[in-house]
Design a protein around this motif. Structure first.
Motif, mmCIF file in Angstrom:
data_model
loop_
_atom_site.group_PDB
_atom_site.id
_atom_site.type_symbol
_atom_site.label_atom_id
_atom_site.label_comp_id
_atom_site.label_asym_id
_atom_site.label_seq_id
_atom_site.Cartn_x
_atom_site.Cartn_y
_atom_site.Cartn_z
ATOM 1 N N ILE A 140 0.704 -1.381 0.249
ATOM 2 C CA ILE A 140 0.039 -0.142 -0.200
ATOM 3 C C ILE A 140 0.568 1.448 0.417
ATOM 4 N N LEU A 141 1.994 2.075 0.755
ATOM 5 C CA LEU A 141 3.183 2.989 0.873
ATOM 6 C C LEU A 141 3.459 2.790 -0.205
ATOM 7 N N SER A 142 3.777 1.854 -1.559
ATOM 8 C CA SER A 142 4.503 1.857 -2.412
ATOM 9 C C SER A 142 3.470 1.407 -3.669
ATOM 10 N N GLY A 143 2.821 1.910 -3.478
ATOM 11 C CA GLY A 143 1.388 1.409 -4.483
ATOM 12 C C GLY A 143 1.329 0.329 -5.343
ATOM 13 N N GLU A 144 2.290 -0.221 -4.573
ATOM 14 C CA GLU A 144 2.052 -1.934 -5.279
ATOM 15 C C GLU A 144 -0.029 -2.214 -5.402
ATOM 16 N N LEU A 170 9.588 12.216 -5.285
ATOM 17 C CA LEU A 170 10.707 11.639 -4.073
ATOM 18 C C LEU A 170 10.890 10.638 -3.831
ATOM 19 N N MET A 171 9.957 9.877 -3.619
ATOM 20 C CA MET A 171 9.495 7.995 -2.956
ATOM 21 C C MET A 171 10.736 7.359 -3.230
ATOM 22 N N ALA A 172 11.258 6.295 -2.202
ATOM 23 C CA ALA A 172 11.732 5.445 -3.106
ATOM 24 C C ALA A 172 11.526 3.798 -1.866
ATOM 25 N N PHE A 173 11.347 2.765 -2.570
ATOM 26 C CA PHE A 173 10.843 1.673 -2.210
ATOM 27 C C PHE A 173 12.085 0.779 -2.199
ATOM 28 N N SER A 174 12.474 -0.546 -1.061
ATOM 29 C CA SER A 174 13.174 -1.435 -1.363
ATOM 30 C C SER A 174 12.506 -2.801 -1.128
ATOM 31 N N GLN A 234 21.826 -6.262 -2.986
ATOM 32 C CA GLN A 234 20.815 -5.680 -2.349
ATOM 33 C C GLN A 234 21.650 -4.470 -2.199
ATOM 34 N N LYS A 235 23.117 -4.377 -2.163
ATOM 35 C CA LYS A 235 23.702 -2.394 -2.504
ATOM 36 C C LYS A 235 22.897 -2.019 -3.656
ATOM 37 N N LEU A 236 23.506 -2.344 -5.234
ATOM 38 C CA LEU A 236 22.732 -2.232 -6.242
ATOM 39 C C LEU A 236 21.517 -2.221 -6.186
ATOM 40 N N ILE A 237 20.323 -2.104 -5.414
ATOM 41 C CA ILE A 237 18.919 -1.979 -5.164
ATOM 42 C C ILE A 237 19.090 -0.742 -3.889
ATOM 43 N N ILE A 238 19.290 -0.763 -3.147
ATOM 44 C CA ILE A 238 19.324 0.579 -2.305
ATOM 45 C C ILE A 238 20.329 1.074 -3.337
ATOM 46 N N GLY A 239 21.076 1.069 -4.002
ATOM 47 C CA GLY A 239 21.769 2.792 -4.360
ATOM 48 C C GLY A 239 20.728 3.050 -5.189
ATOM 49 N N ARG A 240 20.339 2.161 -6.245
ATOM 50 C CA ARG A 240 18.922 2.310 -6.909
ATOM 51 C C ARG A 240 18.250 3.373 -6.919
ATOM 52 N N GLU A 241 17.521 3.418 -5.163
ATOM 53 C CA GLU A 241 16.892 3.207 -5.352
ATOM 54 C C GLU A 241 16.758 5.071 -4.603
ATOM 55 N N LEU A 242 18.257 5.363 -3.674
ATOM 56 C CA LEU A 242 18.274 5.905 -2.894
ATOM 57 C C LEU A 242 19.487 7.070 -3.936
ATOM 58 N N ILE A 243 19.925 7.104 -5.255
ATOM 59 C CA ILE A 243 20.965 7.744 -5.865
ATOM 60 C C ILE A 243 19.761 8.404 -6.302
ATOM 61 N N SER A 245 17.982 10.662 -4.385
ATOM 62 C CA SER A 245 17.556 11.766 -3.575
ATOM 63 C C SER A 245 16.062 11.644 -3.038
ATOM 64 N N PRO A 246 15.608 10.377 -3.119
ATOM 65 C CA PRO A 246 14.379 10.632 -2.632
ATOM 66 C C PRO A 246 14.588 11.473 -1.085
ATOM 67 N N GLU A 247 13.292 11.706 -1.229
ATOM 68 C CA GLU A 247 13.050 12.386 0.670
ATOM 69 C C GLU A 247 12.052 10.995 1.012
ATOM 70 N N LEU A 248 11.613 10.081 1.212
ATOM 71 C CA LEU A 248 11.138 8.926 2.026
ATOM 72 C C LEU A 248 12.172 7.841 1.677
ATOM 73 N N LEU A 249 12.268 6.452 2.085
ATOM 74 C CA LEU A 249 12.862 5.689 1.727
ATOM 75 C C LEU A 249 12.017 4.695 1.974
ATOM 76 N N ILE A 250 10.932 3.661 2.205
ATOM 77 C CA ILE A 250 10.817 2.637 3.041
ATOM 78 C C ILE A 250 11.123 1.360 2.254
ATOM 79 N N CYS A 251 11.999 0.795 3.531
ATOM 80 C CA CYS A 251 12.417 -0.716 2.930
ATOM 81 C C CYS A 251 11.506 -1.611 4.103
ATOM 82 N N PHE A 252 11.492 -3.112 3.042
ATOM 83 C CA PHE A 252 10.583 -4.782 3.707
ATOM 84 C C PHE A 252 12.035 -4.850 4.534
ATOM 85 N N ASN A 253 12.414 -5.113 5.593
ATOM 86 C CA ASN A 253 13.780 -6.449 5.622
ATOM 87 C C ASN A 253 14.283 -6.309 4.990
#
Length: 235
Positions: free
Chosen positions: A34-38, A65-69, A140-149, A151-159
């Motif tokens: 729900i938070l990510s829009g899926e 500027l939201m990001a999701f992992s 996982q570094k690639l996925i987090i990096g892809r999201e953070l590069i 410069s999002p205002e909010l990152l939503i992470c699941f495990n």
């Protein structure tokens, strides 16, 4: 098994990490979707910077500027059979210029991918490598990096560190701490209580689709979390 969410209501302040604890199967997946829009809902069911975004898909939310992992890095976050730069292109956003007039700007995508590999210490510089050949930690570094590069205002992470080795876990944790220091916000959904106590400013627990009250992390112990995660109450 799906778990219906029940009157879930919370807010996250700028520069804050909100940790959401819980035993698997208590509604974490549904909450992340729900938070990510899926999962699309009514527009005003999710607000971001006072903008109603509940009816927007993940790509549209990234424009805010939201990001999701997601939890499942091999199925939801990346396509193992695709090359690294192709997986980076999956996170396309309007300002990226990855696609011009329907044409793929492969050179730009590869340059962008090389920067991610370098900035986030992924153990390869080969953007042509298929993602299935990366270790769990490097993927996982690639996925987090892809999201953070972006410069999002909010990152939503699941495990975000599930199944990773100690070195990769520490690197991801350090990265998340830096995000908060930059006055960005994080929603961290995790089954790892140690991770939550280390990273969170505030913590709550999800149990059978319901959230507990939100507590200051300094006042929470792993024992308290364990009681709430099992459906008990704390005084």
């Amino acid at each position: 098994f799906e778990t219906n969410l029940k009157n879930v209501n919370f807010e996250v302040n700028r520069g804050e990490c909100l940790g959401i604890a819980g035993i698997s199967g208590n509604g974490q997946s549904e909450l992340f979707q729900i938070l990510s829009g899926e999962i699309i809902s009514e527009s005003n069911s999710v607000l971001f910077n006072n903008n109603p975004i509940g009816n927007l898909n993940p790509q549209q939310r990234r424009e805010y500027l939201m990001a999701f992992s997601p939890e499942d890095r091999m199925e939801q976050a990346a396509i193992p059979q695709m090359k690294i730069f192709e997986n980076v292109a999956l996170n396309n956003f309007k300002s990226s210029n990855f696609f011009n007039g329907g044409l793929i700007n492969e050179k730009k995508i590869k340059e962008h991918s090389k920067k991610i590999l370098s900035d986030f210490s992924v153990n390869t510089d080969n953007v042509e490598l298929k993602s299935q050949f990366l270790s769990g930690g490097n993927l996982q570094k690639l996925i987090i990096g892809r999201e953070l590069i972006t410069s999002p205002e909010l990152l939503i992470c699941f495990n975000p560190t599930w199944g990773l080795d100690v070195g990769a876990i520490n690197y991801i944790h350090e990265t998340l701490i830096k995000i908060n220091e930059q006055k960005k916000s994080i929603i961290l959904i995790s089954t790892d209580t140690d991770e939550l106590l280390k990273l969170s400013d505030k913590i709550c627990v999800i149990y059978k689709g319901k959230l507990s009250k939100i507590m200051d992390a300094e006042e929470v112990t792993s024992e308290k979390l364990g009681i709430l995660m099992g459906g008990g109450e704390i005084v």
